[in-house]
Enzyme design. Structure first.
Site, mmCIF file in Angstrom:
data_model
loop_
_atom_site.group_PDB
_atom_site.id
_atom_site.type_symbol
_atom_site.label_atom_id
_atom_site.label_comp_id
_atom_site.label_asym_id
_atom_site.label_seq_id
_atom_site.Cartn_x
_atom_site.Cartn_y
_atom_site.Cartn_z
ATOM 1 N N CYS A 163 17.346 -33.286 -27.701
ATOM 2 C CA CYS A 163 17.129 -34.089 -26.497
ATOM 3 C C CYS A 163 16.435 -33.310 -25.396
ATOM 4 O O CYS A 163 15.694 -33.905 -24.594
ATOM 5 C CB CYS A 163 18.433 -34.699 -26.009
ATOM 6 S SG CYS A 163 19.620 -33.560 -25.260
ATOM 7 N N ASP A 164 16.623 -31.997 -25.327
ATOM 8 C CA ASP A 164 15.948 -31.192 -24.310
ATOM 9 C C ASP A 164 14.433 -31.367 -24.374
ATOM 10 O O ASP A 164 13.723 -31.266 -23.365
ATOM 11 C CB ASP A 164 16.230 -29.698 -24.494
ATOM 12 C CG ASP A 164 17.660 -29.352 -24.814
ATOM 13 O OD1 ASP A 164 18.377 -30.203 -25.364
ATOM 14 O OD2 ASP A 164 18.067 -28.205 -24.547
#
Length: 380
Positions: A163-164
Site C-alpha cells: 500500500c505504501d
C-alpha cells in the site's frame, strides 16, 4: 534557552493542557492556529532538517523514498513561506544526482522522487529537471504490469504490491502528467491504482492491508492488522493524485468516493490525544501517538477540506486535534519526535524517534493548514 524558544514551549504546553480538559478546550485554543504560528513551526522543523543534513549528512540515499517523501514537504514549505532556500536545497540535491531516480526502475519507491522533479520543473521550467524521469515513465506506461500481487518472488520490484506504493508511484506519474500536459502517465497511474486497490483494500473496513502477507493477520485484540502509516501513505497519495486529475477525468468521481470513504473511517479512529497510533484497530497495543501516520492524515484531510471534498464543520475538529498532537511532538531544536521507524507494520515509537518522511508529512500538513487559514481569514 532563548526567550523565543521558551515562549514556543510555553505555548505548546498550554495546548497540551487545554487538550487534557476535553474536546471543546482543544477546539477553542486558537493561539496555535494562526498562519504566523503555523509557518513559524514549519520553518523551525524544516530548518532543523537542513541543519541536520549539513552537520550529519544524509542518512539515506538522496534518491531514496524516505527522502523523496520529505522533499514534497520542503517544496510546500518553500511555497508557503516564500523562502526559496528550501527550493534551492532541493535543486542542489537534483543536481547532485543528475536528476536521476533510484536504481530499480520498476520499483515505485525508487521513482517517488519524480513528483518533486515535476514540481520543480513546473516552477522553474528547466527541462533537465524532468528529462530522466520522463524517459523512465515513457517506458513504464508501455509495460503490461500483469503479475499477481501476491507477496512473493520480490513482486515489489515489479508491481505496486504494497500500500505504501500508492504514495510513491501514482503521485510521481500524476505530477508528470501535469508537468508535461500528457495524460498517459495519469492514465497508467489510474489503472495500476485500481489493481492494487482490488487486492489490498477492504471495502468493509475502508482501509488497506499493507501487502498480501497481512491480508489475514490479526492484532492482539483479534482485529485485522491495519497499519497507520501504511494507510497514511494511501490517503495522502489519493490527495496528491486527485490534485493532478482534471475535473472531467473519467475516474475522478471514483477516486473522490474512495477518498471520502477513507477519510470518514480515519476520522472515526482518531485517538483522544488527537493522534492515530501505529495500529489503527488495536491502538491499545501501541499506546502512544505516532506522527508519520498522523501527519499524513492531517495533511490529506486538510487537503480535502481546502478542495471542497470534505465538510469543514465535520472535519476541522479532527484537524485541530491532529495538529495539536503534531506540534506538541516538535522538540525545541525543531526535530519532530514520535515517528515510527522504517517498517511495514505497527511498531513502537518514542519521543526521540524521527525519520525524514515524518518531517515531510508534518510540512505537508502545515502548508495545507496555512492555506486554510489564509482562505478563511484566520478563522478555524
Amino acid at each position: 534557552m532563548s526567550a523565543k524558544t521558551l515562549a514556543i514551549i510555553t505555548l505548546l504546553t498550554l495546548s497540551i493542557g487545554a487538550g487534557a480538559k476535553g474536546k471543546k478546550s482543544i477546539q477553542t485554543n486558537d493561539t496555535v492556529f494562526t498562519s504566523q504560528s503555523v509557518l513559524k513551526i514549519m520553518k523551525r522543523v524544516g530548518d532543523w532538517q537542513l541543519q541536520s543534513w549539513q552537520t550529519a549528512g544524509f542518512k539515506h540515499k538522496k534518491t531514496d523514498w524516505t527522502n523523496a517523501a520529505l522533499y514534497t514537504g520542503l517544496f510546500d514549505l518553500s511555497k508557503t513561506s516564500g523562502d526559496d532556500k528550501y527550493d534551492q536545497a532541493l535543486i542542489n540535491i537534483g543536481k547532485d544526482v543528475n536528476w536521476q531516480t533510484g536504481n530499480n526502475r520498476l520499483m515505485a519507491d525508487d521513482y517517488c522522487i519524480g513528483q518533486t522533479y515535476s514540481l520543480l520543473y513546473m516552477k522553474y521550467k528547466k527541462p533537465e529537471m524532468i528529462a530522466p524521469f520522463k524517459h523512465l515513465a515513457d517506458s513504464l506506461v508501455t509495460l503490461p504490469f500483469n503479475e499477481s500481487l501476491e507477496w512473493k518472488n520480490n513482486i515489489q520490484n515489479r508491481e505496486w504490491a504494497w500500500c505504501d506504493a500508492l504514495f510513491m508511484g501514482p503521485t510521481a506519474l500524476a505530477y508528470l502528467s501535469s508537468a508535461t500536459g500528457d495524460p498517459k502517465y495519469l492514465n497508467k497511474a489510474t489503472t495500476l491504482w485500481w489493481k492494487t486497490t482490488a487486492y489490498l483494500y477492504d471495502p468493509r473496513a475502508h482501509l488497506y492491508s499493507r501487502d498480501g502477507s497481512y491480508l489475514n493477520k490479526k492484532e492482539k485484540n483479534g482485529e485485522k492488522v491495519f497499519w497507520s502509516r501504511g494507510n497514511g501513505w494511501v490517503l495522502a497519495g489519493l490527495a496528491r493524485v486527485l490534485e493532478n486529475m482534471p475535473a472531467d477525468y473519467p475516474d475522478r468521481q471514483k477516486f473522490v468516493g474512495l477518498f471520502k470513504d477513507m477519510a470518514a473511517k480515519i476520522a472515526s479512529l482518531q485517538q483522544p490525544d488527537g493522534s492515530w497510533h501505529a495500529s489503527l484497530l488495536d491502538p491499545e497495543s501501541y499506546p502512544i501517538k505516532e506522527c508519520s501516520g498522523t501527519g499524513f492524515y492531517c495533511y490529506a484531510i486538510l487537503w480535502g477540506i481546502n478542495h471542497g471534498l470534505l465538510n469543514k464543520k465535520e472535519y476541522i475538529p479532527v484537524v485541530k486535534k491532529a495538529w495539536t498532537a503534531l506540534v506538541t511532538s516538535v522538540q525545541p531544536d525543531g526535530m519532530l519526535g514520535y515517528v515510527q521507524p522504517i517498517g511495514g507494520s505497527p511498531d513502537k515509537v518514542t519521543e526521540q524517534s524521527n525519520e525524514v518522511y515524518g518531517t515531510g508529512a508534518f510540512l505537508l500538513a502545515g502548508a495545507q493548514l496555512c492555506q486554510y487559514l489564509n482562505d478563511h481569514k484566520g478563522k478555524m
